[in-house]
Structures are given as C-alpha cells and as structure tokens.
Design a protein around this motif. Sequence first.
Motif, PDB file in Angstrom:
ATOM      1  N   VAL A 184      42.554 -31.353  18.994  1.00 18.53           N
ATOM      2  CA  VAL A 184      43.169 -30.335  18.886  1.00 18.53           C
ATOM      3  C   VAL A 184      41.947 -29.436  18.268  1.00 18.53           C
ATOM      4  CG1 VAL A 184      44.722 -28.526  18.808  1.00 18.53           C
ATOM      5  CG2 VAL A 184      45.395 -30.762  19.677  1.00 18.53           C
ATOM      6  N   ARG A 185      41.907 -29.750  16.972  1.00 18.13           N
ATOM      7  CA  ARG A 185      41.247 -28.668  15.736  1.00 18.13           C
ATOM      8  C   ARG A 185      40.578 -29.747  14.023  1.00 18.13           C
ATOM      9  NH1 ARG A 185      44.361 -24.234  14.233  1.00 18.13           N
ATOM     10  NH2 ARG A 185      45.741 -26.226  12.180  1.00 18.13           N
ATOM     11  N   PRO A 186      39.606 -30.163  14.445  1.00 17.06           N
ATOM     12  CA  PRO A 186      38.960 -30.520  13.342  1.00 17.06           C
ATOM     13  C   PRO A 186      39.634 -29.747  12.163  1.00 17.06           C
ATOM     14  CG  PRO A 186      37.499 -29.823  14.868  1.00 17.06           C
ATOM     15  CD  PRO A 186      38.758 -29.764  15.408  1.00 17.06           C
ATOM     16  N   ALA A 187      38.863 -30.944  10.645  1.00 18.18           N
ATOM     17  CA  ALA A 187      38.943 -30.328   9.455  1.00 18.18           C
ATOM     18  C   ALA A 187      37.446 -29.699   9.650  1.00 18.18           C
ATOM     19  CB  ALA A 187      39.425 -31.306   8.350  1.00 18.18           C
ATOM     20  N   TYR A 188      37.675 -28.554   8.853  1.00 15.38           N
ATOM     21  CA  TYR A 188      36.115 -27.806   8.202  1.00 15.38           C
ATOM     22  C   TYR A 188      36.119 -27.389   6.957  1.00 15.38           C
ATOM     23  CZ  TYR A 188      35.738 -27.017  13.394  1.00 15.38           C
ATOM     24  OH  TYR A 188      36.081 -26.852  15.051  1.00 15.38           O
ATOM     25  N   GLY A 189      36.245 -28.423   5.912  1.00 14.41           N
ATOM     26  CA  GLY A 189      36.187 -27.877   5.159  1.00 14.41           C
ATOM     27  C   GLY A 189      37.340 -27.743   4.782  1.00 14.41           C
ATOM     28  N   SER A 190      37.342 -27.538   2.788  1.00 17.59           N
ATOM     29  CA  SER A 190      38.696 -27.101   1.971  1.00 17.59           C
ATOM     30  C   SER A 190      39.903 -26.216   2.817  1.00 17.59           C
ATOM     31  CB  SER A 190      38.770 -26.905   0.745  1.00 17.59           C
ATOM     32  OG  SER A 190      39.227 -26.518  -0.146  1.00 17.59           O
ATOM     33  N   GLY A 191      41.083 -26.796   2.623  1.00 21.71           N
ATOM     34  CA  GLY A 191      41.079 -25.003   3.502  1.00 21.71           C
ATOM     35  C   GLY A 191      42.376 -25.308   4.763  1.00 21.71           C
ATOM     36  N   THR A 192      41.239 -26.229   5.435  1.00 20.68           N
ATOM     37  CA  THR A 192      41.680 -26.469   7.140  1.00 20.68           C
ATOM     38  C   THR A 192      42.740 -26.968   7.275  1.00 20.68           C
ATOM     39  OG1 THR A 192      39.789 -27.066   7.049  1.00 20.68           O
ATOM     40  CG2 THR A 192      40.094 -24.860   8.051  1.00 20.68           C
TER      41      THR A 192
END
Length: 203
Positions: free
Chosen positions: A74-82
């Motif tokens: 659905v949604r990968p992590a795109y760095g800090s805060g995601t």
Amino acid sequence: MSSTGDGTAVGGPIPLHGRTADTPFRHAATGPDDAVEDPSELVGYRGPTACAAAGITYRQLDYWARTGLVEPSVRPAYGSGTQRLYSFRDVVVLKIVKRFLDTGVSLQNIRAAVQHLRTRQRSDLAQMTLMCDGATVYECSSPDDVVSLLQGGQGIFGIAVGVVWRDVEDALAQLHGERVDTGETLIGHNPADELARRRNRAV
C-alpha cells in the motif's frame, strides 16, 4: 488438477522453486466484481498492527521490508517520518513467512512462495496449501496433491493458506486499520465490515 499463475492446467503439486527473487510481483488481473469482493484493497495497516496480527517483531518486519522479502504494497517508507502501510494480503504473507522460518524452510524457497502468493486470486488462496519437503515448496490445491507429496516418504510441512487468512481476519478485527483512500483511522476494524458498508452505500 491445479493451475499455474498463467492459467495453464497441470496435474499434481506445483513446485515453486522456478521463480526467482528478482521477478517483480504481479497481481493477477481482476474485474470490477473482484475489486469489490476483496476487502484487502480497502484498508491498510501500519507496521505495529501488521506485527501484532502476524505474530512477528517490528525488527523482523523492518528487516523483511528492507531486504525485499515482504514489502508493504500500500505504502512504502520514504525516509524519516513516513509510515509503511501494509495490505491485508501483506499481513497474511507475513504470517506465512514467519511459520516457514520457524520450521527452517530456506530463504530461497520462502521468497518463491511469497512471489507465488502475490500473484494468486483470493479464491485461489482460500483453497491452497503450501507444502515443503525440505528442498522445495509446492502449491497443493486438492487433497490428492497433498497425498501425492506425503507418499514420497519425506518429512512434509504444510500451511493451509485459507486458515491463515481467517486467523489474520480475526486478529485484525480487534486492531486499528486505515482507509487507503481517505487516511481515516478505523478502530477495531474488520475488513468484512467495510465491505458490507460499501455494498450498502451502493444500493
């Protein structure tokens, strides 16, 4: 009689070792009715929720995502805060991976099984059993397939995918989900409930 991911009919258990880790995941084509019937498309789950439902640690979840074993669809992590967001099917796959690892199945075989699960329809998964004889993971879609493997005389480990699916449904019914389209938090959410609400609005 079973079928491969491309619809070719074959007899007996299907070995999954021919698939490689570099092959991209492809969801089988679905029509409008399939999209409505699959609650996994409606709701996403954050990492801690996915861990709780799959029975794994956050460290395992993070490592599997970073190494590409089970990535959030659905949604990968795109760095800090995601925040990663996992689909219902992702959580089912996470639970199956955990069971395979606990039994000592090789990572190569697990990757092949994960890719295979990603390509199959919900109706296929409900009737599928994944079995491993220590060297290869097989898809078995009928009792005859299972018996065929057992007659080989080797130690066999099996996972009924439909049973895991229902276990994850029960677990997620007590946990928070997030609507994929609006981001709304759904408390104590059951995907089947969202599907029922969507049908009611369509009437």
